[in-house]
Design a protein around this motif. Structure first.
Motif, mmCIF file in Angstrom:
data_model
loop_
_atom_site.group_PDB
_atom_site.id
_atom_site.type_symbol
_atom_site.label_atom_id
_atom_site.label_comp_id
_atom_site.label_asym_id
_atom_site.label_seq_id
_atom_site.Cartn_x
_atom_site.Cartn_y
_atom_site.Cartn_z
ATOM 1 N N HIS A 1 0.840 -1.204 0.000
ATOM 2 C CA HIS A 1 0.000 0.000 0.000
ATOM 3 C C HIS A 1 0.875 1.254 0.000
ATOM 4 O O HIS A 1 1.713 1.430 0.878
ATOM 5 N N GLY A 2 0.693 2.098 -0.998
ATOM 6 C CA GLY A 2 1.396 3.379 -1.030
ATOM 7 C C GLY A 2 2.809 3.324 -1.579
ATOM 8 O O GLY A 2 3.541 4.305 -1.475
ATOM 9 N N THR A 3 3.233 2.186 -2.136
ATOM 10 C CA THR A 3 4.556 2.075 -2.761
ATOM 11 C C THR A 3 4.395 1.373 -4.106
ATOM 12 O O THR A 3 3.324 0.832 -4.406
ATOM 13 N N ARG A 4 5.444 1.343 -4.875
ATOM 14 C CA ARG A 4 5.445 0.598 -6.143
ATOM 15 C C ARG A 4 5.925 -0.838 -5.935
ATOM 16 O O ARG A 4 5.963 -1.613 -6.873
ATOM 17 N N TRP A 5 6.324 -1.194 -4.727
ATOM 18 C CA TRP A 5 6.881 -2.507 -4.441
ATOM 19 C C TRP A 5 5.806 -3.551 -4.154
ATOM 20 O O TRP A 5 4.735 -3.231 -3.636
ATOM 21 N N THR A 6 6.166 -4.802 -4.394
ATOM 22 C CA THR A 6 5.368 -5.901 -3.867
ATOM 23 C C THR A 6 5.705 -6.015 -2.377
ATOM 24 O O THR A 6 6.671 -5.414 -1.893
ATOM 25 N N ASN A 7 4.932 -6.808 -1.674
ATOM 26 C CA ASN A 7 5.232 -7.025 -0.251
ATOM 27 C C ASN A 7 6.628 -7.607 -0.057
ATOM 28 O O ASN A 7 7.351 -7.207 0.853
ATOM 29 N N GLU A 8 7.020 -8.551 -0.924
ATOM 30 C CA GLU A 8 8.347 -9.155 -0.786
ATOM 31 C C GLU A 8 9.443 -8.114 -1.015
ATOM 32 O O GLU A 8 10.422 -8.058 -0.269
ATOM 33 N N GLN A 9 9.283 -7.278 -2.023
ATOM 34 C CA GLN A 9 10.268 -6.233 -2.297
ATOM 35 C C GLN A 9 10.325 -5.235 -1.149
ATOM 36 O O GLN A 9 11.409 -4.787 -0.753
ATOM 37 N N LEU A 10 9.165 -4.907 -0.609
ATOM 38 C CA LEU A 10 9.132 -3.967 0.512
ATOM 39 C C LEU A 10 9.786 -4.581 1.746
ATOM 40 O O LEU A 10 10.519 -3.883 2.473
ATOM 41 N N LEU A 11 9.570 -5.848 1.985
ATOM 42 C CA LEU A 11 10.238 -6.504 3.118
ATOM 43 C C LEU A 11 11.754 -6.429 2.948
ATOM 44 O O LEU A 11 12.472 -6.152 3.909
ATOM 45 N N PHE A 12 12.237 -6.667 1.726
ATOM 46 C CA PHE A 12 13.679 -6.527 1.529
ATOM 47 C C PHE A 12 14.105 -5.086 1.803
ATOM 48 O O PHE A 12 15.132 -4.850 2.449
ATOM 49 N N HIS A 13 13.346 -4.124 1.319
ATOM 50 C CA HIS A 13 13.687 -2.717 1.548
ATOM 51 C C HIS A 13 13.754 -2.416 3.050
ATOM 52 O O HIS A 13 14.608 -1.649 3.497
ATOM 53 N N MET A 14 12.900 -3.030 3.821
ATOM 54 C CA MET A 14 12.922 -2.855 5.272
ATOM 55 C C MET A 14 14.221 -3.413 5.855
ATOM 56 O O MET A 14 14.820 -2.804 6.741
ATOM 57 N N VAL A 15 14.660 -4.555 5.351
ATOM 58 C CA VAL A 15 15.945 -5.122 5.774
ATOM 59 C C VAL A 15 17.090 -4.226 5.310
ATOM 60 O O VAL A 15 18.065 -4.011 6.034
ATOM 61 N N PHE A 16 16.953 -3.678 4.116
ATOM 62 C CA PHE A 16 17.986 -2.813 3.563
ATOM 63 C C PHE A 16 18.265 -1.619 4.484
ATOM 64 O O PHE A 16 19.403 -1.169 4.590
ATOM 65 N N GLY A 17 17.246 -1.143 5.182
ATOM 66 C CA GLY A 17 17.457 -0.053 6.147
ATOM 67 C C GLY A 17 18.520 -0.409 7.179
ATOM 68 O O GLY A 17 19.315 0.440 7.587
#
Length: 176
Positions: free
Chosen positions: A40-56
């Motif tokens: 919701h509110g991003t261009r990412w899938t949930n899996e991509q967003l989860l990786f982005h969260m780890v990337f932080g």
């Protein structure tokens, strides 16, 4: 002598562990359909967003080095770098998006948890070794790069940053 309070390393360490456990819970309970769904509110899938969260958390490992270096230089050097980086924010945001898309194909739902474990373990080890004086070191940051970056951040704030980033994006997941 200074009257500053000691840095609460235990609270930072607990927040790192909380996020690590939360990521594993999310990965363990999500099915492939959930992970492939748009967030919701991003261009990412949930899996991509989860990786982005780890990337932080991955970013913090590099930011620690920058704070150590730039905190020893004249403030104007760090301020100049921050201004240059802020000017490049649109390019950064596109690279950030595409990089997380690509990286999530390598650190996918099957590898992401283990990678997060390694990154957070390394942050826990380095946090335990930091002196209060080092945790109070600061440098100018590109405030336009992330809503949780401020114009000047201490190393302590850098260690606290990924938990805020993680929680913000957690709300954007559309997992059932």
């Amino acid at each position: 002598m200074t009257d500053q309070q000691p840095v609460d390393r235990a609270a930072i360490a607990a927040d790192l562990e909380r996020a690590r456990r939360t990521l594993h819970e999310l990965l363990d309970t999500a099915c492939a359909t959930d992970l492939d769904r748009r967030s919701h509110g991003t261009r990412w899938t949930n899996e991509q967003l989860l990786f982005h969260m780890v990337f932080g958390y991955m970013v913090v490992r590099r930011l620690r080095v920058l704070v150590r270096v730039f905190s020893r230089l004249p403030d104007r050097v760090g301020q100049l770098l921050a201004r240059v980086l802020d000017a490049a924010a649109p390019v950064f945001h596109e690279i950030n998006y595409r990089g997380s898309c690509l990286a999530a194909t390598v650190f996918d739902r099957h590898r992401m948890g283990r990678h997060c474990d390694r990154v957070i373990a390394a942050l826990q080890r380095s946090l335990a070794k930091e002196t209060d004086a080092n945790l109070r070191r600061s440098m100018a940051f590109p405030g336009r790069w992330d809503p949780f970056f401020t114009n000047v951040m201490t190393l302590e704030q850098v260690y606290r940053y990924p938990g805020k980033h993680f929680d913000f994006h957690r709300e954007q997941l559309t997992l059932e």
